[in-house]
Design a protein around this motif. Structure first.
Motif, PDB file in Angstrom:
ATOM      1  N   TYR A 139       0.703  -0.937  -0.433  1.00 44.20           N
ATOM      2  CA  TYR A 139      -0.027  -0.012  -0.246  1.00 44.20           C
ATOM      3  C   TYR A 139       0.618   1.098   0.019  1.00 44.20           C
ATOM      4  O   TYR A 139       0.077   2.421  -0.528  1.00 44.20           O
ATOM      5  CB  TYR A 139      -1.061  -0.660   1.436  1.00 44.20           C
ATOM      6  N   LEU A 140       2.055   0.933   0.487  1.00 49.33           N
ATOM      7  CA  LEU A 140       2.881   2.455   0.674  1.00 49.33           C
ATOM      8  C   LEU A 140       2.888   2.864  -0.888  1.00 49.33           C
ATOM      9  O   LEU A 140       3.361   4.142  -0.910  1.00 49.33           O
ATOM     10  CB  LEU A 140       4.622   1.517   1.011  1.00 49.33           C
ATOM     11  N   ARG A 141       3.297   2.083  -2.143  1.00 49.91           N
ATOM     12  CA  ARG A 141       2.974   1.806  -3.095  1.00 49.91           C
ATOM     13  C   ARG A 141       1.831   3.091  -3.468  1.00 49.91           C
ATOM     14  O   ARG A 141       2.657   4.394  -4.049  1.00 49.91           O
ATOM     15  CB  ARG A 141       3.950   1.176  -4.112  1.00 49.91           C
ATOM     16  N   ASP A 142       0.666   2.679  -3.318  1.00 48.32           N
ATOM     17  CA  ASP A 142      -0.201   3.939  -3.477  1.00 48.32           C
ATOM     18  C   ASP A 142       0.182   5.444  -2.398  1.00 48.32           C
ATOM     19  O   ASP A 142       0.339   6.337  -3.367  1.00 48.32           O
ATOM     20  CB  ASP A 142      -1.378   3.687  -2.849  1.00 48.32           C
ATOM     21  N   LEU A 143       0.968   5.242  -2.011  1.00 47.15           N
ATOM     22  CA  LEU A 143       0.575   6.768  -0.423  1.00 47.15           C
ATOM     23  C   LEU A 143       1.615   7.443  -1.596  1.00 47.15           C
ATOM     24  O   LEU A 143       1.700   8.706  -1.542  1.00 47.15           O
ATOM     25  CB  LEU A 143       0.638   6.561   0.598  1.00 47.15           C
ATOM     26  N   ALA A 144       2.908   5.826  -2.058  1.00 45.05           N
ATOM     27  CA  ALA A 144       4.139   7.316  -3.118  1.00 45.05           C
ATOM     28  C   ALA A 144       3.450   8.048  -3.866  1.00 45.05           C
ATOM     29  O   ALA A 144       3.952   9.312  -4.788  1.00 45.05           O
ATOM     30  CB  ALA A 144       4.862   6.159  -3.068  1.00 45.05           C
ATOM     31  N   GLU A 145       2.914   7.512  -5.153  1.00 41.02           N
ATOM     32  CA  GLU A 145       2.269   7.738  -6.236  1.00 41.02           C
ATOM     33  C   GLU A 145       1.740   9.001  -5.603  1.00 41.02           C
ATOM     34  O   GLU A 145       1.412   9.632  -6.836  1.00 41.02           O
ATOM     35  CB  GLU A 145       1.600   6.630  -7.063  1.00 41.02           C
ATOM     36  N   ALA A 146       1.115   9.324  -5.013  1.00 39.38           N
ATOM     37  CA  ALA A 146      -0.139  10.179  -4.300  1.00 39.38           C
ATOM     38  C   ALA A 146       0.675  11.548  -4.136  1.00 39.38           C
ATOM     39  O   ALA A 146       0.600  12.604  -3.042  1.00 39.38           O
ATOM     40  CB  ALA A 146      -1.503  10.020  -3.153  1.00 39.38           C
ATOM     41  N   GLY A 147       2.085  11.573  -3.705  1.00 43.01           N
ATOM     42  CA  GLY A 147       2.776  12.744  -3.183  1.00 43.01           C
ATOM     43  C   GLY A 147       3.224  12.203  -1.821  1.00 43.01           C
ATOM     44  O   GLY A 147       4.454  13.596  -1.298  1.00 43.01           O
ATOM     45  N   VAL A 148       3.182  11.063  -0.730  1.00 43.79           N
ATOM     46  CA  VAL A 148       3.346  11.355   0.243  1.00 43.79           C
ATOM     47  C   VAL A 148       4.835  10.643   0.336  1.00 43.79           C
ATOM     48  O   VAL A 148       4.932   9.353  -0.430  1.00 43.79           O
ATOM     49  CB  VAL A 148       2.383  10.342   1.153  1.00 43.79           C
ATOM     50  N   ARG A 149       5.413  11.190   1.215  1.00 39.29           N
ATOM     51  CA  ARG A 149       7.307  11.043   1.397  1.00 39.29           C
ATOM     52  C   ARG A 149       7.888   9.063   2.081  1.00 39.29           C
ATOM     53  O   ARG A 149       6.721   9.822   2.895  1.00 39.29           O
ATOM     54  CB  ARG A 149       7.880  12.129   1.663  1.00 39.29           C
ATOM     55  N   ILE A 150       7.361   8.792   1.681  1.00 38.88           N
ATOM     56  CA  ILE A 150       7.856   7.022   2.162  1.00 38.88           C
ATOM     57  C   ILE A 150       9.020   7.322   1.927  1.00 38.88           C
ATOM     58  O   ILE A 150      10.178   7.749   1.395  1.00 38.88           O
ATOM     59  CB  ILE A 150       7.187   6.398   1.708  1.00 38.88           C
TER      60      ILE A 150
END
Length: 316
Positions: free
Chosen positions: A105-116
């Protein structure tokens, strides 16, 4: 005729599947802590394993103590899907909980601009993956972790060359926790701040920030869980940490979450990187803040009135 409106509400807290005992072994105490936090609420509190069919009606179902789901992830997602299909009032909602099972799910957050934390997602860790990750991240020390895991199980720092070296070093049962992850996994650069400063956990109830805990591993360790004797203390989070946490919460939608824990670590540039967004059975660290239990209780009371289980959602 019984007036159902005058009867007290019924809340169900989901607990571990008894066929897959939680390696923590402390979930009954956690359940008691939630019961204590909800003391005085106009509701009866029930509990049952997430793996058992739900035969009765409840005003609210909380996955809060559903530990061990990573031992049977497909069964757990199936149980969540069934609750959603039956239009059970589950909060956090079943589709969000199911999405949160797999750390990809971290990939979805990263694609949305959330810094992982920079992450290489792989179907199975190989020496080639390790070499590629080192080239991409520009450092030798890597963290290997399964895509589906909990409590730092099978998570390790790897600085060696051939992964066969690690496998040959496994000598006893305890060492097997440090085996190379099998199946879908993640490779990340080791973040030095996890040892020096620690891991920040920011807790949210109904989309609003409640409190933060800084978890510093014991000397020589990198695991920030209380199970590994980490030092935990409540602190006011840095503004940059709060901003990152809020961006992750906003990705889901503030009205879609009863509870959330956002875990992060400081990067070498001084900013923060998201480690995990815990939406299933996080430790909410209620005992570390004097007013946290009251905020949690208020959140549950509001959820019984208006459950945010609408059909529109941002996750997939």
């Amino acid at each position: 005729m019984i007036n159902k409106e005058s009867m007290s509400k019924r809340i169900l807290i989901l607990t571990p599947n008894p066929d897959h005992p939680s390696h923590h072994g402390r979930w009954p105490y956690v359940l008691d802590a939630y019961r204590e936090a909800l003391a005085g609420i106009d509701a009866e509190i029930f509990d049952q394993p997430w793996s058992e069919p739900i035969a009765e009606d409840f005003d609210l179902i909380l996955p809060l103590v559903a530990w061990g789901y990573h031992n049977a992830p497909n069964s757990f997602i199936g149980a969540m899907t069934a609750m959603g299909a039956a239009e059970r009032r589950v909060f956090n909602p079943p589709e969000i909980v199911s999405w949160n099972v797999d750390k990809r799910y971290l990939r979805d957050l990263a694609e949305a601009g959330v810094r992982i934390i920079p992450t290489l997602f792989t179907e199975g860790v190989t020496d080639e993956d390790v070499a590629r990750a080192r080239a991409d991240f520009g450092q030798k020390a890597l963290v290997l972790k399964p895509a589906i895991s909990a409590g730092a199980k099978n998570t390790l720092i790897w600085e060696g060359e051939a992964l066969s070296e690690l496998k040959s070093e496994v000598r006893d049962v305890e060492d097997k926790k440090l085996a190379v992850p099998v199946g879908p996994a993640m490779i990340q650069p080791f973040m030095p701040a996890i040892r020096s400063e620690g891991e920040w956990s920011l807790i949210f109830f109904v989309g609003q920030f409640s409190h933060a805990v800084l978890k510093t591993p014991k000397s020589g360790d990198f695991r920030s869980q209380p199970d590994y004797d980490a030092h935990l203390r409540a602190l006011t989070p840095p503004p940059e940490a709060l901003a990152l946490a809020q961006s992750a919460i906003d990705f889901i939608g503030r009205d879609r979450l009863l509870y959330a824990r956002v875990d992060m670590v400081r990067a070498e540039d001084g900013g923060f990187c998201l480690m995990e967004l815990e939406l299933i059975e996080p430790d909410l660290y209620l005992t570390y803040d004097l007013e946290a239990s009251m905020r949690f209780k208020d959140a549950v009371e509001s959820a019984m009135l208006v459950c945010g289980c609408s059909s529109d959602h941002h996750v997939h």
